[in-house]
Design an enzyme around this catalytic site. Structure first.
Site, short mmCIF file in Angstrom:
data_model
loop_
_atom_site.label_atom_id
_atom_site.label_comp_id
_atom_site.label_asym_id
_atom_site.label_seq_id
_atom_site.Cartn_x
_atom_site.Cartn_y
_atom_site.Cartn_z
N TRP A 149 -34.63 -9.98 -84.78
CA TRP A 149 -35.41 -8.78 -84.49
C TRP A 149 -36.82 -9.17 -84.04
O TRP A 149 -37.38 -8.55 -83.13
CB TRP A 149 -35.49 -7.88 -85.73
CG TRP A 149 -36.32 -6.64 -85.52
CD1 TRP A 149 -35.89 -5.43 -85.05
CD2 TRP A 149 -37.73 -6.49 -85.76
NE1 TRP A 149 -36.94 -4.54 -84.98
CE2 TRP A 149 -38.08 -5.16 -85.42
CE3 TRP A 149 -38.72 -7.33 -86.23
CZ2 TRP A 149 -39.37 -4.66 -85.53
CZ3 TRP A 149 -40.02 -6.85 -86.34
CH2 TRP A 149 -40.33 -5.53 -86.00
N HIS A 150 -37.37 -10.20 -84.68
CA HIS A 150 -38.74 -10.57 -84.37
C HIS A 150 -38.89 -11.17 -82.98
O HIS A 150 -39.94 -11.05 -82.36
CB HIS A 150 -39.27 -11.56 -85.42
CG HIS A 150 -39.72 -10.87 -86.67
ND1 HIS A 150 -38.85 -10.55 -87.68
CD2 HIS A 150 -40.93 -10.43 -87.05
CE1 HIS A 150 -39.52 -9.93 -88.65
NE2 HIS A 150 -40.79 -9.85 -88.30
N GLY A 151 -37.88 -11.84 -82.49
CA GLY A 151 -38.02 -12.40 -81.15
C GLY A 151 -36.77 -13.09 -80.67
O GLY A 151 -35.97 -13.58 -81.47
#
Lengths: 439, 313
Positions: A282-284
């Site tokens: 989700w973060h990257g």
């Protein structure tokens, strides 16, 4: 960062889909309900996949095919990642899921629903709100309330302090080291990693404070997103204090549907690990984020597995009779583990992160110190000390030594004024932007 | 009685408290800002003192503009000996073309030098943030030098508002200002008419640098044109130089190519030391690949003064 007005259509697309999905979910029963939920989730995750993950997976596929001597026929997309896409997508998804579960009535007013997704204080970097908390507030009459407005402004000021005085100052040192890992050795990596831990905390929680404060001034209550995470005594507690709106989102909509801890022990460990793996993604769209997530998942599982042994060791050493020392050791250990994981989060590539880890224990080299601007290092340390003093006071000495809520008006006002003066005096005003905007 | 009335009305009370806070902030900002201003302009050596001298004091016939490569490579005393004219080096580490143009504006407000040497740097016309951030060094002059404001305002859309604070112009400079006023640092930071020699000897092998075209910052290209225009209008002889670097360039650096084109169009003397065989064969003349040491600077200054004399006459 680029400004592409046409990208508003992406937001418009998901808003229209989710608005109608919510209405149909409420109207229909049986299998059709599932269909509308899946349609909404596919639309949201689809948009996220195309804009955030398509090129990542395509690049990896290209590399994989290249290794076996084949060419990837699928072209890369030349697209930008819309700002805050992961945040408002998750907020929109929580709406349809809650309507599906029957916890939330479908919103009939299209404008109100669009406002729920696009509420400007938290549109680009959260907190990721739930419909039960936010939607009803749009119908309430918000009158001017002195206490509320003042508290909101205080929060905004503190957020600016964290962002401009601490985060952006630390970013200078962190950037200098992490962007040139071949030029540095152990001490500099340790310092830069500790600095990054505080940089990302102050950057993100600073934004959250500004968002929550701005909403408060207007009469809206957003959920708390950070609760002094670096004072957590274990990794599990850290995740209850860090990016709370995302942690609870994953708990409510992924961990519990997977069975949570009400399954077999191996499955429980898998659930924990999997949720953190997805959180990393989700973060990257980068292997560094995936490993960061996996590492946090591993920490959590390991903490559960080793709980008995750790307790026994504490008893043997006698730490259970020294609660303060025990707590300090626990907080310090948790902080070190979190810092180690941050290496993957901050490094520009997987190769860089392994290079940093390889060299971080080589303490022979000098500590990097920018001789052209030595004051920057001093300001960095000052900022961290000030943050720690305030957070330690809030955590362990509630109600004591209060400056910003001091009963005497002069001390109170002087405290705010000094905070403003410090921002003007040592804040960084050149070109910084919030790290979490990219997610 | 009045306070009670104010306290009973939430709006009045809020604005009263806001005014009170504003007043405290104003008093602190003005007092601390004034102290910082006093000590800033009291500095006698160092980066800030040289900036003040260039902007407010110098009446030198010859001025040298540029970054650290100007600061460490052009020796004003050699200019003075050879041309029998006074010379000052306004170059400063970490500054770029935008900064040089702002200083030129301030200089032209006071007097007209006879000759200006502008040292251009690789990447000077490219898109990057640092050259705008470096305009921060000019913030202390913002209040009293209207002529530099349009250039400093390029840094940020809110620069004008931020500069209403008395402290903001000295943002992050408190230790620099303190150091500039301490005897210990005064002795360490002495320069010779704006020139500071470097004394190390570079002993690593030469590296190759590609110079492919990159996106240009049109504002910076325009600023270079304005620099030339303003010098021409004032009747100043202008010379642009790309001084030696210890790199093997595959071809002329892109910013240098563009600057050379503009100089040619405007009939300005341009000296390009890219791959200058004399310098790249002698690493002992360099402190690092981008800066000549004192020996190198002496040779280079002698060379450039002769070339300038031939060109401008």
């Amino acid at each position: 960062m680029s400004f592409v007005p046409i990208y508003i259509l992406i937001l418009g697309f998901t808003i229209i889909i989710d608005y109608w999905a919510g209405i149909f979910l409420e109207k229909t029963t049986g299998k059709n309900r599932k269909f509308f939920l899946i349609a909404s989730l596919v639309a949201n995750i689809g948009v996220l996949s195309v804009f955030k993950y398509y090129n990542f997976f395509n690049e990896n596929l290209t590399a994989l095919l290249h290794d076996i001597g084949l060419k990837n026929p699928v072209p890369a997309l030349s697209i930008l990642l819309p700002i805050g896409l992961s945040f408002h997508t998750f907020q929109a998804m929580s709406y349809t899921i809650e309507v599906y579960r029957g916890n939330q009535k479908a919103e009939k007013n299209f404008g109100i629903y669009a406002l729920y997704v696009m509420f400007y204080p938290q549109l680009v970097a959260g907190p990721i709100e739930r419909p039960q908390n936010l939607l009803h507030q749009f119908y309430e009459n918000h009158k001017f309330d002195y206490e509320r407005v003042v508290n909101g402004l205080k929060l905004i000021l503190w957020g600016f302090f964290k962002k401009l005085v601490i985060a952006d100052r630390l970013a200078l040192y962190v950037g200098a080291v992490y962007n040139n890992p071949t030029h540095h050795t152990g001490l500099s990596f340790i310092m830069a990693t500790i600095f990054f831990a505080f940089q990302i905390y102050c950057d993100f929680s600073g934004y959250s404070d500004i968002a929550i404060g701005a909403a408060k001034v207007m009469g809206f209550k957003l959920m708390t997103n950070f609760n002094r995470p670096y004072l957590a005594r274990n990794i599990s507690e850290f995740w209850q204090r860090w990016h709370i709106s995302l942690s609870t989102w994953f708990k409510d909509y992924l961990y519990i549907p997977l069975g949570g801890n009400r399954v077999s022990v191996p499955r429980w460990y898998f659930n924990l690990f999997f949720v953190f793996l997805i959180s990393g993604l989700w973060h990257g769209a980068n292997w560094t984020f995936i490993i960061w997530g996996a590492l946090n998942g591993f920490y959590l599982v390991f903490a559960i597995v080793s709980r008995g042994i750790r307790n026994r060791i504490a008893q043997l050493v006698g730490l259970n009779k020294l609660p303060r020392i025990n707590r300090t050791i626990e907080v310090a250990t948790t902080f070190m583990l979190v810092c180690f994981a941050w290496i993957f989060f901050r490094a520009n590539s997987l190769a860089d992160s392994f290079l940093i880890i390889k060299n971080i224990f080589n303490l022979k080299g000098p500590l990097f110190f920018d001789s052209a601007d030595p004051s920057s290092f001093v300001f960095s340390v000052f900022g961290i000390c000030m943050l720690l003093m305030i957070e330690l006071k809030q955590e362990y000495y509630k109600g004591k030594f209060s400056l910003f809520n001091n009963p005497h008006w002069l001390i109170r006002n002087l405290s705010y004024a000094v905070l403003i003066i410090l921002i003007l005096l040592i804040g960084v005003f050149d070109g910084g932007q919030f790290i979490y905007f990219q997610f | 009685m009045l306070f009670k009335k104010i306290k009973n009305n939430q709006y009045f009370y809020f604005f009263f408290k806001l005014l009170l806070l504003g007043f405290i902030v104003f008093v602190l900002d003005f007092s601390i800002g004034s102290i910082l201003r006093y000590y800033y302009f009291k500095q006698e050596v160092g980066r800030d003192a040289r900036a003040t001298y260039a902007i407010e004091k110098t009446y030198a016939d010859i001025l040298i503009f540029g970054s650290s490569r100007a600061y460490h490579q052009y020796i004003p005393t050699i200019f003075e000996e050879k041309t029998k004219q006074s010379c000052y080096n306004t170059g400063s580490p970490g500054v770029f073309l935008l900064h040089s143009y702002a200083v030129l504006k301030a200089v032209l407000k006071r007097y007209t030098p006879k000759l200006i040497v502008l040292d251009i740097n690789s990447g000077d016309l490219g898109v990057e943030r640092e050259s705008y951030d470096a305009l921060s060094f000019l913030m202390p002059y913002y209040a009293h030098h209207k002529e530099i404001r349009p250039i400093v305002d390029l840094k940020d859309a809110f620069e004008r508002i931020k500069n209403t604070s008395s402290i903001y112009p000295f943002n992050s400079q408190i230790f620099m200002i303190a150091g500039g006023n301490l005897e210990y640092f005064k002795k360490r930071n002495i320069d010779i008419k704006g020139y500071k020699p470097l004394n190390r000897i570079w002993n690593e092998s030469i590296k190759t640098r590609d110079s492919n075209p990159y996106p240009l910052d049109t504002t910076k290209v325009d600023i270079l044109k304005y620099f030339i225009r303003d010098c021409k209008r004032a009747g100043i002889k202008l010379v642009i130089v790309f001084s030696p670097m210890y790199f093997n360039y595959t071809k002329t650096e892109y910013s240098v190519t563009i600057a050379k084109q503009i100089a040619n169009e405007e009939h300005i003397c341009f000296f390009d030391f890219t791959n200058d065989t004399f310098f790249i064969k002698h690493p002992v003349l360099f402190d690092d690949p981008t800066h000549l040491n004192n020996d190198g600077a002496m040779l280079f200054t002698n060379k450039i003064v002769d070339s300038i004399s031939r060109c401008v006459h």
